[in-house]
Design an enzyme around this catalytic site. Structure first.
Site, short mmCIF file in Angstrom:
data_model
loop_
_atom_site.label_atom_id
_atom_site.label_comp_id
_atom_site.label_asym_id
_atom_site.label_seq_id
_atom_site.Cartn_x
_atom_site.Cartn_y
_atom_site.Cartn_z
CB SER A 196 11.28 -3.30 -0.19
OG SER A 196 10.28 -2.19 -0.78
CE1 TYR A 243 7.22 -6.39 1.35
CE2 TYR A 243 7.28 -4.11 0.55
CZ TYR A 243 7.59 -5.27 0.38
OH TYR A 243 8.54 -5.65 -0.55
#
Length: 342
Positions: free
Chosen positions: A144, A169
């Site tokens: 990501s 995350y």
């Protein structure tokens, strides 16, 4: 090839599975169909791939065995399942694996950190062990843009330091990259991590900006604009993303093995940064409705600007994102109106 796609009922997983099927590959999809957002959207994506809701609701090993002309099959399964995931690998004998399963969302990781450790770390380790034990030729996995954290230099480059994540995350995604490097080094498994940049389009996730803004504007609600609108994102249309993922999956890793270049990372984005306010204006234009805006401070875990340098992906895979914001937003709005009968 025979390809395992994890997170196949998810947004990107659906598009990657569809593209692989269209290219003639045999795809087995897995997903745990969790309730992080509306599960009916996940079931409807699977329906588009030819899987009925009742067949997607239970774990059934027999249902996943591609023995006929059907190129896509599905099983409901958690990556953390240390018994059934290895059994699946043993039964299906995959050539390559595409890992798109993860607990997503920056803000949700502040509320439910355990879900991120379970899915993104424990589940990823289980998958790496299966790749090791069942001679997988290539593991392609989703990282990501959030790993860049407090990085100020733009555009973001793979060579930039990513030791300052600002959400759990992001930390789990950086953890995935480190774990993949370890397995590539120790067990000679070719791994490729793709750092996704703000993916949007039809069938998108309801917790993401495109969906949230459209839903609020159509239903005459104020949209929440964080950092008082001073945000920029490398918005990337989902079909451009899927095309890039498929190119990586399809390319042979023989040369990488010979050159001992088993571990690779790439940015995958639109190679352009768009102001959030301009993105909102494009939505307003397509809906012909002026949005009511609630200007708010930046959220914990958010970054002000993302922009992907994708030169490496262009060089190695001829990756060429070509969908403009104007085209992409219109495509999403058209889908949304049809799907929700607006």
């Amino acid at each position: 090839m025979k390809i395992l796609v994890t997170g196949a009922a998810g947004f990107i997983g659906y598009y990657v599975s569809k593209a692989l099927i269209n290219n003639g590959h045999e795809v087995v999809g897995i997903d745990n169909i969790n309730d992080y957002y509306d599960i009916n959207l996940k079931f409807d994506r699977l329906k588009e791939l030819g899987i009925a809701k009742e067949d997607a609701s239970i774990y059934n090993r027999k249902a996943i065995n591609c023995t006929d002309d059907k190129l896509f099959s599905f099983v409901k399964l958690n990556l953390e399942d240390r018994e059934n995931l290895p059994s699946l690998f043993q039964l299906e004998k995959f050539d390559v694996v595409c890992n798109l399963a993860a607990q997503a969302g920056v803000r949700y990781s502040l509320e439910n950190p355990e879900a991120y450790v379970d899915s993104n770390l424990v589940g990823f380790l289980n998958l790496l062990e299966c790749c090791r034990n069942f001679s997988i030729k290539h593991l392609v996995y989703a990282s990501s843009s959030s790993v860049y954290g407090l990085n100020k230099k733009v555009p973001f480059s793979i060579s930039d330091n990513v030791d300052q994540p600002i959400s759990l995350y992001a930390a789990t995604k950086k953890g995935n990259e480190l774990m993949a490097h370890t397995y590539s080094h120790l067990f000679k498994i070719p791994t490729t991590g793709l750092r996704f940049f703000t993916v949007y389009g039809p069938w998108g996730r309801p917790d993401m900006a495109m969906f949230l803004f459209t839903d609020a504007i159509i239903n005459d609600k104020a949209i929440k604009v964080f950092n008082h609108g001073k945000m920029e994102r490398d918005f990337t249309y989902v079909e451009d993303i899927a095309e890039g993922v498929v190119r990586v999956l399809e390319k042979s890793t023989t040369e990488r093995v010979q050159n001992n270049a088993l571990y690779k990372l790439y940015n995958i984005g639109n190679n352009n940064s768009v102001k959030l306010i301009d993105f909102i204006q494009e939505i307003e234009s397509n809906l012909n409705i002026k949005a009511s805006k609630e200007m708010l401070p930046i959220q914990p875990g958010d970054v002000e600007r993302t922009w992907a340098n994708v030169d490496d992906l262009i060089r190695d895979y001829d990756y060429q994102p070509n969908t403009s914001i104007k085209e992409g937003v219109k495509s999403f709005i058209d889908w949304y109106k049809t799907y929700y009968n607006k």
